[in-house]
Design a protein around this motif. Sequence first.
Motif, PDB file in Angstrom:
ATOM      1  N   GLY A 196       0.806  -1.212   0.000  1.00 27.00           N
ATOM      2  CA  GLY A 196       0.000   0.000   0.000  1.00 27.00           C
ATOM      3  C   GLY A 196       0.837   1.258   0.000  1.00 27.00           C
ATOM      4  N   GLU A 197       0.392   2.248   0.799  1.00 24.51           N
ATOM      5  CA  GLU A 197       1.071   3.533   0.814  1.00 24.51           C
ATOM      6  C   GLU A 197       2.482   3.427   1.376  1.00 24.51           C
ATOM      7  N   ASN A 198       2.734   2.455   2.255  1.00 27.07           N
ATOM      8  CA  ASN A 198       4.095   2.275   2.768  1.00 27.07           C
ATOM      9  C   ASN A 198       5.053   1.897   1.647  1.00 27.07           C
ATOM     10  N   ARG A 199       4.584   1.082   0.722  1.00 28.48           N
ATOM     11  CA  ARG A 199       5.430   0.702  -0.415  1.00 28.48           C
ATOM     12  C   ARG A 199       5.623   1.887  -1.362  1.00 28.48           C
ATOM     13  N   THR A 200       4.567   2.671  -1.539  1.00 30.20           N
ATOM     14  CA  THR A 200       4.674   3.849  -2.401  1.00 30.20           C
ATOM     15  C   THR A 200       5.768   4.792  -1.918  1.00 30.20           C
ATOM     16  N   MET A 201       5.971   4.844  -0.605  1.00 29.25           N
ATOM     17  CA  MET A 201       6.992   5.727  -0.041  1.00 29.25           C
ATOM     18  C   MET A 201       8.404   5.348  -0.460  1.00 29.25           C
ATOM     19  N   THR A 202       8.598   4.134  -0.963  1.00 27.69           N
ATOM     20  CA  THR A 202       9.954   3.660  -1.274  1.00 27.69           C
ATOM     21  C   THR A 202      10.225   3.577  -2.775  1.00 27.69           C
ATOM     22  N   VAL A 203       9.304   4.036  -3.619  1.00 34.30           N
ATOM     23  CA  VAL A 203       9.528   4.043  -5.071  1.00 34.30           C
ATOM     24  C   VAL A 203      10.485   5.186  -5.416  1.00 34.30           C
ATOM     25  N   HIS A 204      11.501   4.904  -6.205  1.00 36.62           N
ATOM     26  CA  HIS A 204      12.519   5.923  -6.531  1.00 36.62           C
ATOM     27  C   HIS A 204      12.282   6.594  -7.887  1.00 36.62           C
ATOM     28  N   ASN A 205      11.620   5.923  -8.796  1.00 38.45           N
ATOM     29  CA  ASN A 205      11.410   6.491 -10.131  1.00 38.45           C
ATOM     30  C   ASN A 205      10.637   7.804 -10.034  1.00 38.45           C
ATOM     31  N   GLY A 206      11.157   8.848 -10.692  1.00 36.56           N
ATOM     32  CA  GLY A 206      10.533  10.163 -10.647  1.00 36.56           C
ATOM     33  C   GLY A 206      11.030  11.057  -9.533  1.00 36.56           C
ATOM     34  N   MET A 207      11.857  10.535  -8.634  1.00 34.63           N
ATOM     35  CA  MET A 207      12.336  11.333  -7.507  1.00 34.63           C
ATOM     36  C   MET A 207      13.462  12.280  -7.932  1.00 34.63           C
ATOM     37  N   PHE A 208      13.588  13.376  -7.188  1.00 36.03           N
ATOM     38  CA  PHE A 208      14.702  14.304  -7.363  1.00 36.03           C
ATOM     39  C   PHE A 208      15.884  13.821  -6.521  1.00 36.03           C
ATOM     40  N   PHE A 209      17.092  14.264  -6.915  1.00 39.17           N
ATOM     41  CA  PHE A 209      18.286  13.889  -6.167  1.00 39.17           C
ATOM     42  C   PHE A 209      18.374  14.735  -4.898  1.00 39.17           C
TER      43      PHE A 209
END
Length: 466
Positions: A368-381
Amino acid sequence: MKLLLLLLLCIPAIKPQASADYDNEVVILIIINENKSENDKFYLIMCMAYLACEDSPQVDPRAHRPLDKRVEAAPTLRPVAPPISGTGYQPRPPKQDKQDMKKGPIIYPDAGGCKHPHEELVGVCLFSWKGAEDSIFFAKYNDIILSEYNTEVELHYNYIKDNLDNNIPSSLRVLRAVIDSLHKKIQKLENAIATQTDYCRSPCVASCNIPVVSGRECEDIYRKGGETSEMYIIQPDPFTKAYRVYCDMETDNGGWTLIQNRQDGSVNFGRAWDEYKRGFGNIAKSGGKKYCDTPGEYWLGNDKISQLTKIGPTKVLIEMEDWNGDKVSALYGGFTIHNEGNKYQLSVSNYKGNAGNALMEGASQLYGENRTMTVHNGMFFSTYDRDNDGWVTTDPRKQCSREDGGGWWYNRCHAANPNGRYYWGGTYSWDMAKHGTDDGIVWMNWKGSWYSMKKMSMKIKPYFPD
């Protein structure tokens, strides 16, 4: 009464951990046989209460930062353009056999018994073996051809003589002026070198030779004949300065540019934004050979990585090894890093491998949302001095890069942490970490939060059809 007292003692010990890290609660139901004596019932309840009151073991999926739903909104993924796509490089041409590359003897054509010195001089025959009449005919024909060639040679001679008499002297004067100007510049450079030498503690010594062959990146070098894994000089853009990089010419047909490497903890990756922008660490060293055959620990630099991925469609290979020597990898067929104006935003696609798709899908242990917190694609450095992560909070202490040990494309916070702190031996715990977080070299989808890899590397290569 005794049972009530035990429950009151245990509930405060269990509840804080549950409310801090989890959305779901676990209820344990104890059924006691009514036929047992009161003492047996009491001891059984005490045993169960002791087990419940024991300090709970550290939960493995620690990478996310739980939400306080009273003041925080549920996390969402940042929109990001897909990686650069297109045809890219053409397939590599097949290698020629060395025997096929050897030149054989030149065999000139034979026309009517006349041996011609070259194909372009067909009709020029000085000797014939078919009788006197044919010899006379070819002799007259040869006279005509030779006369034409003499005329052509005279024209070339006059053209060259005219240039020597008129154009060359003026060109020489210009060249002399250029040489004088260069000589003055050389004198200035020599003076500058002499001045700088005074500040040098010792003369520079090259520890290993650098290959003559260079290119835009390692795939270009491979196609030019550089097939040994070592340090090379690349120049992706002719208007920017060339720089050194380690090229892996063995893995998966070679041509890989190493952009990140961890192997012994010799380099600190807890760096500021500008250092990650420029790059840091040791590119390569000599492992006993005359060239730099062994990569060091380094980060190539966000500006350089972004430039390399903008040349054309690029793929990235992330390899890791645990402390038992087991190895896995994650290959992303699309990989683009945007420029500094876009905070080096990460865009990946087309996962293949056996390490787990941490960058696109997040930590496999979470839901759920806990997993969403760990997705890296689209993140800024993010770095500790430039907070661009997905942990949106008013508390400046809550920052992923500061807690997790390095610069990375943090969300809230990570499923992968290749630039984290180096822990010898693999397994570590929250009390060993600086901030009590899983700040090691982590790839959660393979080893979880509390195992730090022995080796991890990232290497890129232009995409082209096999």
